[in-house]
Design a protein around this motif. Sequence first.
Motif, mmCIF file in Angstrom:
data_model
loop_
_atom_site.group_PDB
_atom_site.id
_atom_site.type_symbol
_atom_site.label_atom_id
_atom_site.label_comp_id
_atom_site.label_asym_id
_atom_site.label_seq_id
_atom_site.Cartn_x
_atom_site.Cartn_y
_atom_site.Cartn_z
ATOM 1 N N ASN A 221 -36.787 -7.677 4.507
ATOM 2 C CA ASN A 221 -36.561 -8.109 5.882
ATOM 3 C C ASN A 221 -35.120 -7.806 6.302
ATOM 4 O O ASN A 221 -34.168 -8.309 5.708
ATOM 5 C CB ASN A 221 -36.838 -9.616 6.012
ATOM 6 N N LYS A 222 -34.966 -6.969 7.310
ATOM 7 C CA LYS A 222 -33.634 -6.612 7.800
ATOM 8 C C LYS A 222 -33.117 -7.717 8.725
ATOM 9 O O LYS A 222 -33.797 -8.106 9.669
ATOM 10 C CB LYS A 222 -33.677 -5.282 8.542
ATOM 11 N N ILE A 223 -31.907 -8.179 8.432
ATOM 12 C CA ILE A 223 -31.291 -9.229 9.254
ATOM 13 C C ILE A 223 -30.416 -8.618 10.345
ATOM 14 O O ILE A 223 -30.589 -8.895 11.525
ATOM 15 C CB ILE A 223 -30.434 -10.174 8.379
ATOM 16 N N LYS A 224 -29.478 -7.777 9.943
ATOM 17 C CA LYS A 224 -28.561 -7.178 10.919
ATOM 18 C C LYS A 224 -27.740 -6.101 10.227
ATOM 19 O O LYS A 224 -27.706 -6.008 8.996
ATOM 20 C CB LYS A 224 -27.620 -8.249 11.493
ATOM 21 N N LYS A 225 -27.078 -5.295 11.031
ATOM 22 C CA LYS A 225 -26.118 -4.326 10.510
ATOM 23 C C LYS A 225 -24.894 -5.086 9.997
ATOM 24 O O LYS A 225 -24.327 -5.918 10.713
ATOM 25 C CB LYS A 225 -25.678 -3.353 11.596
#
Length: 240
Positions: A221-225
């Motif tokens: 799951n990608k949260i943020k850059k």
Amino acid sequence: MKYKKIGDILILNDDSDNLEELAEKHNVKTIMKIDHIQGTKREPVYKILFGSETETINKENKCLFKLDLSKVMWSKGNVNERLRIAKLVRDNETVLDMFAGIGYFSIPIGVHSNARKVISIEINPNSYYYLCENVKLNKCDNITPVLGDCLVETPKYNADRILMGYVKTTHHYLKVAVNSLNKGGIIHYHETVPEKLLETRPISRIKQAAGDRDVELLKINKIKKYAPGVEHVVIDALID
């Protein structure tokens, strides 16, 4: 001008003129600039631009978070992740929240799930104080705050689900986390990882920590850059 509002405090990315006007427009008592968060205790390096009070109560996902922004961190970027995890928790689970902070993940679990028990470990005394305050504020009787180092405290418990909501050095804690995870339990492991290593490095670190135990990747799951070419991700993994 980039900013974020936390309770009745405004956090600016840069210095600004007309601060009194800005405070009135956003209905806040204080305006701050947080330069960066430092150390394993995640303490802010900050400057007060307007006002003086740094304690506030932030409302999010039907949860109340009391905190002092001169002493502890707050990440608005994790708002969806906090609720996502709370909704994954099954009835009667025992959850271990490593790096619990002020209860970023623990409080939503206490409010939105039927977990049997949530053990929340935090090393920063200031964060631990607000963790205890937030447990009372949200009437989460199933949360047990623990003041101490996760490396020392985690092995004292066993859990069905373990949260590792910290980045940079989180992989150093994977072994103690896996050893405390019940068979068939789920770990939520946070890491900052270069995009080219996204599909390989985090899960390989979990497998290495798990040794002979079987590991099943459930989700990345990608949260943020986090930085150019670097992602903050959460790996959901089931470990038998």
